[in-house]
Every structure is written in structure tokens, then in C-alpha cells.
Design a protein around this motif. Structure first.
Motif, PDB file in Angstrom:
ATOM      1  N   THR A   7       1.748   4.775   0.065  1.00  0.00           N
ATOM      2  CA  THR A   7       2.742   4.783  -0.569  1.00  0.00           C
ATOM      3  C   THR A   7       3.871   5.905  -0.909  1.00  0.00           C
ATOM      4  O   THR A   7       3.151   5.765  -2.298  1.00  0.00           O
ATOM      5  N   VAL A   8       5.106   6.362  -0.689  1.00  0.00           N
ATOM      6  CA  VAL A   8       5.193   6.982  -1.155  1.00  0.00           C
ATOM      7  C   VAL A   8       6.818   6.700  -0.763  1.00  0.00           C
ATOM      8  O   VAL A   8       7.387   6.392  -0.105  1.00  0.00           O
ATOM      9  N   GLY A   9       7.802   6.664  -2.302  1.00  0.00           N
ATOM     10  CA  GLY A   9       9.001   6.481  -1.712  1.00  0.00           C
ATOM     11  C   GLY A   9      10.008   7.147  -2.679  1.00  0.00           C
ATOM     12  O   GLY A   9       9.785   8.178  -3.872  1.00  0.00           O
ATOM     13  N   ALA A  67       4.298   7.305  -6.520  1.00  0.00           N
ATOM     14  CA  ALA A  67       3.350   7.029  -4.879  1.00  0.00           C
ATOM     15  C   ALA A  67       2.483   5.917  -5.261  1.00  0.00           C
ATOM     16  O   ALA A  67       2.466   5.588  -6.107  1.00  0.00           O
ATOM     17  N   ARG A  68       1.806   4.845  -5.105  1.00  0.00           N
ATOM     18  CA  ARG A  68       1.237   4.134  -4.667  1.00  0.00           C
ATOM     19  C   ARG A  68       0.125   4.771  -3.872  1.00  0.00           C
ATOM     20  O   ARG A  68       0.088   4.223  -2.158  1.00  0.00           O
ATOM     21  N   LEU A  69      -1.118   4.199  -4.398  1.00  0.00           N
ATOM     22  CA  LEU A  69      -2.126   4.606  -3.383  1.00  0.00           C
ATOM     23  C   LEU A  69      -3.076   2.393  -3.798  1.00  0.00           C
ATOM     24  O   LEU A  69      -3.051   2.456  -4.949  1.00  0.00           O
ATOM     25  N   ALA A  70      -3.297   1.958  -2.671  1.00  0.00           N
ATOM     26  CA  ALA A  70      -4.261   0.856  -2.758  1.00  0.00           C
ATOM     27  C   ALA A  70      -5.147   0.530  -2.082  1.00  0.00           C
ATOM     28  O   ALA A  70      -5.267   1.018  -1.171  1.00  0.00           O
ATOM     29  N   LYS A  71      -6.481   0.038  -2.986  1.00  0.00           N
ATOM     30  CA  LYS A  71      -8.184  -0.136  -1.800  1.00  0.00           C
ATOM     31  C   LYS A  71      -7.914  -1.513  -1.965  1.00  0.00           C
ATOM     32  O   LYS A  71      -8.651  -2.219  -3.480  1.00  0.00           O
ATOM     33  N   LYS A  72      -8.358  -2.285  -1.342  1.00  0.00           N
ATOM     34  CA  LYS A  72      -9.468  -3.433  -1.203  1.00  0.00           C
ATOM     35  C   LYS A  72     -10.278  -3.281  -1.067  1.00  0.00           C
ATOM     36  O   LYS A  72     -10.901  -2.802   0.195  1.00  0.00           O
ATOM     37  N   THR A  73     -11.209  -3.586  -1.083  1.00  0.00           N
ATOM     38  CA  THR A  73     -12.674  -3.653  -0.953  1.00  0.00           C
ATOM     39  C   THR A  73     -13.208  -5.098   0.077  1.00  0.00           C
ATOM     40  O   THR A  73     -12.663  -6.338  -0.644  1.00  0.00           O
ATOM     41  N   ALA A  82      -0.252   3.827  -9.545  1.00  0.00           N
ATOM     42  CA  ALA A  82       0.515   4.086  -8.762  1.00  0.00           C
ATOM     43  C   ALA A  82       1.540   4.878 -10.039  1.00  0.00           C
ATOM     44  O   ALA A  82       1.423   4.633 -11.220  1.00  0.00           O
ATOM     45  N   TYR A  83       1.859   6.100  -9.707  1.00  0.00           N
ATOM     46  CA  TYR A  83       3.371   7.008 -10.060  1.00  0.00           C
ATOM     47  C   TYR A  83       4.352   7.225  -9.888  1.00  0.00           C
ATOM     48  O   TYR A  83       4.091   7.243  -8.724  1.00  0.00           O
ATOM     49  N   ARG A 125       5.641   8.005 -15.372  1.00  0.00           N
ATOM     50  CA  ARG A 125       5.186   6.563 -15.604  1.00  0.00           C
ATOM     51  C   ARG A 125       3.147   6.524 -15.200  1.00  0.00           C
ATOM     52  O   ARG A 125       3.430   6.350 -13.440  1.00  0.00           O
ATOM     53  N   LEU A 126       2.255   5.815 -15.433  1.00  0.00           N
ATOM     54  CA  LEU A 126       1.362   5.375 -14.266  1.00  0.00           C
ATOM     55  C   LEU A 126       1.074   4.480 -14.808  1.00  0.00           C
ATOM     56  O   LEU A 126       0.717   3.669 -15.455  1.00  0.00           O
TER      57      LEU A 126
END
Length: 166
Positions: A7-9, A67-73, A82-83, A125-126
Motif C-alpha cells: 500500500t502506498v499513500g 509505503a506499507r508491506l504486509a504479509k500473512k502466512t 511501514a516506512y 520513520r520505519l
């Protein structure tokens, strides 16, 4: 099934005519001399110190890209990173004390010259987080039979957050 989401915003705002403090007893022209409550002071009213007033003169703006990167296993583990890069600029960061802000413009007759990065500006911010559903309790690998052990030990999750910022 594992899934990966990006997700990018963008977020931005501007503030105008916000409340700021002003010393109405500052000298009209900066120069050498005393600002104390003594005869010969540079202040227009030397018998007084600071004459604080609250006036709507401050301006600000904020812009950020995130930018947010999410992973569900499929094994009960969720990862989230998120950065945010941002820029906060103003000419008066706080009307009340906020981490060393002087609260008054350096020159009350040219307050726009104080425009710079806000005292609360945070450029980078990370945030990294994880959530792990422990495989304990009904429907899981351990203590799968229900009952008291499942009620006490089942359904627990383990999580953590690491935040780094400038």
C-alpha cells in the motif's frame, strides 16, 4: 494461503492563521543593549518585561509519502513493515512549550523569517511488527482436545513492534 500486500499513500496538510505567541514589548529595532526591566532598556515599556499576547499569525505545512508491506502466512505468522518519509515546516511549532521551542519569534516584526523545519519534524520513520498465533488449543497442533487446558492456554498470540525514526 500466504498473501503479500503493498500500500502506498500520500498525506499533506496546511495550516494558516494558527495561534502563536508574541511579545508586544520587544524593541522595534534589534540592537545592542539591555532587555531587562531597567532604565535605558530597549523595550518600548522598560518598566515591564515580556507582554505576552496570543495572535493568529503562524503557518505550517506537512507532506508525507508512506509505503506499507504486509504479509500473512498460512502458519499463523503476520509481518508488517511501514516506512514514512515526511517534511513538517512551520514558523511557530507550538503555542505551549514543546521540546525546546522558544515560543516567540526571533523578530516579531518579521516572524515569517522563523520558517523552518518544525520542532517535531521526523523525516524518516520505519515500523516493523509481527503477530504469531501460537499453535496451542483446539484446532491447533498442541492441546487440540479442548477443555480446561484449551481454555487457559489456547488462543494466545505473540507480537512485537520495532520503531526506528530520525
Amino acid at each position: 494461503t500466504p498473501s503479500l500486500t503493498l500500500t502506498v499513500g500520500y498525506l499533506g496538510n496546511a495550516g494558516h492563521n494558527m495561534q502563536g505567541l508574541m511579545d508586544n514589548n520587544d524593541p522595534p529595532v534589534p540592537g545592542p543593549g539591555s532587555l531587562g526591566n531597567v532604565p535605558g532598556s530597549l523595550r518600548p515599556y522598560p518598566e515591564f518585561g515580556v507582554i505576552q499576547t496570543n495572535i493568529p499569525w503562524a503557518n505550517s505545512n506537512y507532506n508525507s509519502l508512506s509505503a506499507r508491506l504486509a504479509k500473512k502466512t498460512s502458519h499463523g505468522l503476520s509481518l508488517n513493515t511501514a516506512y514514512t518519509w515526511s517534511r513538517a515546516i512551520d514558523d511557530d511549532s507550538a503555542i505551549r512549550d514543546h521540546g525546546g521551542d522558544t515560543q516567540f519569534p526571533q523578530d516579531p516584526y518579521h516572524q515569517w523569517e522563523d520558517r523552518s523545519l518544525s520542532i517535531f519534524h521526523m523525516e524518516h520513520r520505519l515500523v516493523n511488527s509481527f503477530l504469531y498465533a501460537l499453535p496451542v488449543g483446539k484446532g491447533h497442533a498442541w492441546l487440540n482436545q479442548g477443555g480446561v487446558a484449551d481454555a487457559v492456554l489456547g488462543g494466545w498470540q505473540l507480537g512485537g513492534i520495532i520503531t526506528m525514526q530520525t
